[in-house]
Write an enzyme that holds these catalytic residues in place. Sequence first.
Site, PDB file in Angstrom:
ATOM      1  N   GLU A 164       0.820  -1.210   0.000  1.00 14.41           N
ATOM      2  CA  GLU A 164       0.000   0.000   0.000  1.00 14.41           C
ATOM      3  C   GLU A 164       0.854   1.261   0.000  1.00 14.41           C
ATOM      4  OE1 GLU A 164      -2.265  -2.871   2.837  1.00 14.41           O
ATOM      5  OE2 GLU A 164      -0.259  -2.666   1.969  1.00 14.41           O
TER       6      GLU A 164
ATOM      7  N   LEU B 200       7.207 -42.690   5.074  1.00 10.79           N
ATOM      8  CA  LEU B 200       6.906 -41.387   5.664  1.00 10.79           C
ATOM      9  C   LEU B 200       5.637 -40.799   5.043  1.00 10.79           C
ATOM     10  CD1 LEU B 200       7.493 -38.993   7.470  1.00 10.79           C
ATOM     11  CD2 LEU B 200       9.236 -38.236   5.838  1.00 10.79           C
TER      12      LEU B 200
END
Length: 374
Positions: free
Chosen positions: A50, A311
């Site tokens: 901004e 995993l």
Amino acid sequence: MKKFMKKALKLARKGLFTVGENPKVGCLIVKGDEIVGQGFHQYVGQLHAEVLALKEAGDQAKGATAYVTLEPCSHHGKNPPCADALIKAGIKRVVVCNDDPNPLVAGQGYDKLRAAGIEVVTGVMKKKGQALNAGFLHRMKTGLPWVRLKMAQSLDGRTAMANGDSFWITGRKARQDVQYWRGRSGVIVTGIGTVLSDDCRLTVRPDDLPKKYRKLTHDFNGENGLNRQPLRVVLDSQLRLPLDAKIIADDARCVVVTCNENAHKIKRLEEKGVKVLQMPNSQGQVDIKAIIKWLGNQNINEVLFECGATLAGQLVSDKLLNEMLIYTAPVFMGSLAKPLVKLDIDHMPQRLCLNVNNVKKLGFDFCFNVSVSD
């Protein structure tokens, strides 16, 4: 409104590889139907989108509309509040893509703007913004990073031959896509089995990114004294990581998570700049839930797991994933080849159902973006 928000989101993506723990934010200042200022957030500590857009707009910001991809901040952090800057510049209307769930903001930015008489419009292209900032938004709400699992398979669900050979299952475009996901991740996690079999680096190769991302700012090459490669984390219960492994050879931005207390091996790793963490669970293995929580505490927004079937199966069965990327090549590798995931499923009612979020064609291959059904 969508036309300008689309441009603001495109601006926000310019910080894709550099914003770190911060959200990716773009801002346009529009007067009538003309863009008079624009900006995007690039690095932690630098000016917010901004402020950059207002600087470019100058006096033309008075009475204009600001299009911002995230609720303007309302607190003093490394930068002053953007809501205050918008008010001071005389902005008449603020159009926002996503609310900011950060407890330091969470609606307070809107309150400031409205109290100053500024019209606020929210939720414009909300889903696009959520996809761009999935990690930041999730971490602000839960304290945990957004966790992805990347896998590559043949059409018959195999990831490597019985001898471990997996070079290459998928084609060039699929592998380029993986570089994109690595690049936007703060951390890449793998298991010791993958390191021992592949001696992988798990780094981002900027020249191998998809073409549309190669021009984005990054620091993957270590230029200007910076090295913003994702942190690598190796799950290594018994501390088997070789001291000459490539994953610790380049820049040593590596964490080893273990249950082993071998003081000599730990010292040798630490001499190479490796951080060693002890995180055992009740079964004598590394505690994956604790690792994910630790990464959230380190302000990591997005985590990418690149690992083997064991995993991967644990991540899926324990429902630790927000998203899976399954790259699928139109080839058969046979029943002796290694499976995609290891799951203890014996009967049809036990099967795990997946939500297919989207499917993308990459050359001859496909990428299935999926999540586990609740």
